[in-house]
Design a protein around this motif. Structure first.
Motif, PDB file in Angstrom:
ATOM      1  N   ARG A   1     -26.517  55.805  17.498  1.00 13.75           N
ATOM      2  CA  ARG A   1     -27.050  54.526  17.014  1.00 13.75           C
ATOM      3  C   ARG A   1     -26.334  53.426  17.790  1.00 13.75           C
ATOM      4  N   SER A   2     -27.087  52.585  18.464  1.00 13.28           N
ATOM      5  CA  SER A   2     -26.477  51.533  19.267  1.00 13.28           C
ATOM      6  C   SER A   2     -27.214  50.224  19.066  1.00 13.28           C
ATOM      7  N   THR A   3     -26.429  49.174  18.932  1.00 12.25           N
ATOM      8  CA  THR A   3     -26.978  47.834  18.796  1.00 12.25           C
ATOM      9  C   THR A   3     -26.379  46.964  19.889  1.00 12.25           C
ATOM     10  N   PRO A   4     -27.215  46.503  20.839  1.00 11.45           N
ATOM     11  CA  PRO A   4     -26.684  45.658  21.901  1.00 11.45           C
ATOM     12  C   PRO A   4     -25.904  44.470  21.332  1.00 11.45           C
ATOM     13  N   GLY A   5     -24.713  44.288  21.893  1.00  7.95           N
ATOM     14  CA  GLY A   5     -23.843  43.204  21.452  1.00  7.95           C
ATOM     15  C   GLY A   5     -22.960  43.554  20.266  1.00  7.95           C
ATOM     16  N   GLN A   6     -23.176  44.732  19.655  1.00  8.39           N
ATOM     17  CA  GLN A   6     -22.389  45.107  18.481  1.00  8.39           C
ATOM     18  C   GLN A   6     -21.670  46.434  18.621  1.00  8.39           C
ATOM     19  N   GLY A   7     -22.152  47.354  19.439  1.00  9.60           N
ATOM     20  CA  GLY A   7     -21.464  48.625  19.624  1.00  9.60           C
ATOM     21  C   GLY A   7     -22.356  49.831  19.430  1.00  9.60           C
ATOM     22  N   THR A   8     -21.715  50.997  19.476  1.00 11.20           N
ATOM     23  CA  THR A   8     -22.420  52.278  19.443  1.00 11.20           C
ATOM     24  C   THR A   8     -21.683  53.252  18.547  1.00 11.20           C
TER      25      THR A   8
END
Length: 92
Positions: free
Chosen positions: A54-61
């Motif tokens: 699960r990855s959210t650009p700008g927030q991490g993985t």
């Protein structure tokens, strides 16, 4: 087991390729070979496990790995390598 970071995240266009051998977004020869996640994926699959990313650009993985505890040899091996913590210790 879950591994997470709070880095820049992985763009969706890259996420679909991260387990492919030699896939990298970096300049070849300067940082790795692009084999790390491919090797992890192969090892987990060889032991009937799963990887969820699960990855959210700008927030991490977050990478979550699971392996069947039915296979005691695999469980002991993962434990000896420091790759597995019993569920109880994660919730304590």
């Amino acid at each position: 087991m879950s591994v997470l970071d709070e880095g820049q995240g992985i763009p969706e266009t890259d996420l679909q390729h991260i387990f492919e051998p030699f896939y990298t977004t970096k300049v070849m020869g300067r940082s790795g070979t692009g084999l790390g996640l491919s090797v992890v994926w192969g090892t987990v699959k060889d032991h009937d496990g799963y990887i969820h990313v699960r990855s959210t650009p700008g927030q991490g993985t977050v990478f979550t790995l699971s392996a069947s505890m039915q296979n005691r040899n695999v469980s002991k091996r993962l434990w000896s390598w420091g790759w597995w913590l019993p569920f109880k210790s994660l919730t304590a």
